[in-house]
Design a protein around this motif. Structure first.
Motif, PDB file in Angstrom:
ATOM      1  N   MET A  78      32.144  38.623  55.442  1.00 15.21           N
ATOM      2  CA  MET A  78      32.972  37.453  55.143  1.00 15.21           C
ATOM      3  C   MET A  78      33.151  37.285  53.648  1.00 15.21           C
ATOM      4  N   LYS A  79      32.093  37.488  52.859  1.00 14.68           N
ATOM      5  CA  LYS A  79      32.210  37.380  51.404  1.00 14.68           C
ATOM      6  C   LYS A  79      33.152  38.438  50.854  1.00 14.68           C
ATOM      7  N   LYS A  80      33.025  39.646  51.386  1.00 14.35           N
ATOM      8  CA  LYS A  80      33.899  40.735  50.942  1.00 14.35           C
ATOM      9  C   LYS A  80      35.350  40.442  51.307  1.00 14.35           C
ATOM     10  N   LYS A  81      35.564  39.934  52.495  1.00 14.38           N
ATOM     11  CA  LYS A  81      36.912  39.591  52.953  1.00 14.38           C
ATOM     12  C   LYS A  81      37.498  38.472  52.094  1.00 14.38           C
ATOM     13  N   LYS A  82      36.674  37.478  51.798  1.00 15.60           N
ATOM     14  CA  LYS A  82      37.128  36.357  50.975  1.00 15.60           C
ATOM     15  C   LYS A  82      37.513  36.836  49.582  1.00 15.60           C
TER      16      LYS A  82
END
Length: 117
Positions: A88-92
Motif C-alpha cells: 500500500m505504501k509503495k502504491k501510494k
C-alpha cells in the motif's frame, strides 16, 4: 473442578478459529475475536494459583503446545499484514508521483548563480 479446563477450552477455540480460512474480508473480525479470547484467557490465567493436580498439569502442557501452534499462525497473519502495508505504501508513493511528477526535480536551468561576493 479442573481449573485449567476453561483455559484449555479457550485455547482450543482460538486454534479452531485460526484453522479456518482467513481472508482479507474476514481477517479483522478474526483478529477481534482472537483479542477477546486472549483477554478472557489472560484473566483466567491470573486467577490460577498453585498447587496443581496431575490432571491440571497435563492439561496445562497441552495448552502450552496449542499456544505454540497458535503463535505460529498469528505470526503468519502478522507477516501478511506487513506485506500488504508495504504494498500500500509503495502504491501510494507511485500514485503520488503520477499526480505530481515534477515534485522532486531540482533543476537550475535557465539562470546563473554568482557565487562571488
Amino acid at each position: 473442578m479442573n481449573r485449567v479446563e476453561p483455559i484449555f477450552n479457550i485455547t482450543k477455540s482460538m486454534q479452531l478459529l485460526l484453522d479456518e480460512e482467513i481472508t482479507v474480508k474476514n481477517r479483522e473480525q478474526v483478529i477481534e475475536m482472537l483479542q477477546q479470547k486472549i483477554e478472557e484467557r489472560g484473566q483466567l490465567l491470573q486467577d490460577l494459583t498453585e498447587p496443581y493436580s496431575i490432571k491440571e498439569e497435563t492439561l496445562g502442557a497441552e495448552v502450552v503446545k496449542l499456544n505454540q501452534q497458535i503463535e505460529i499462525k498469528m505470526n503468519v497473519i502478522f507477516d501478511q499484514i506487513k506485506v500488504e502495508l508495504k504494498l500500500m505504501k509503495k502504491k501510494k508513493k507511485s500514485n503520488h508521483s503520477y499526480t505530481n511528477p515534477y515534485q522532486h526535480v531540482q533543476s537550475s536551468d535557465g539562470y546563473f548563480m554568482d557565487n562571488k561576493k
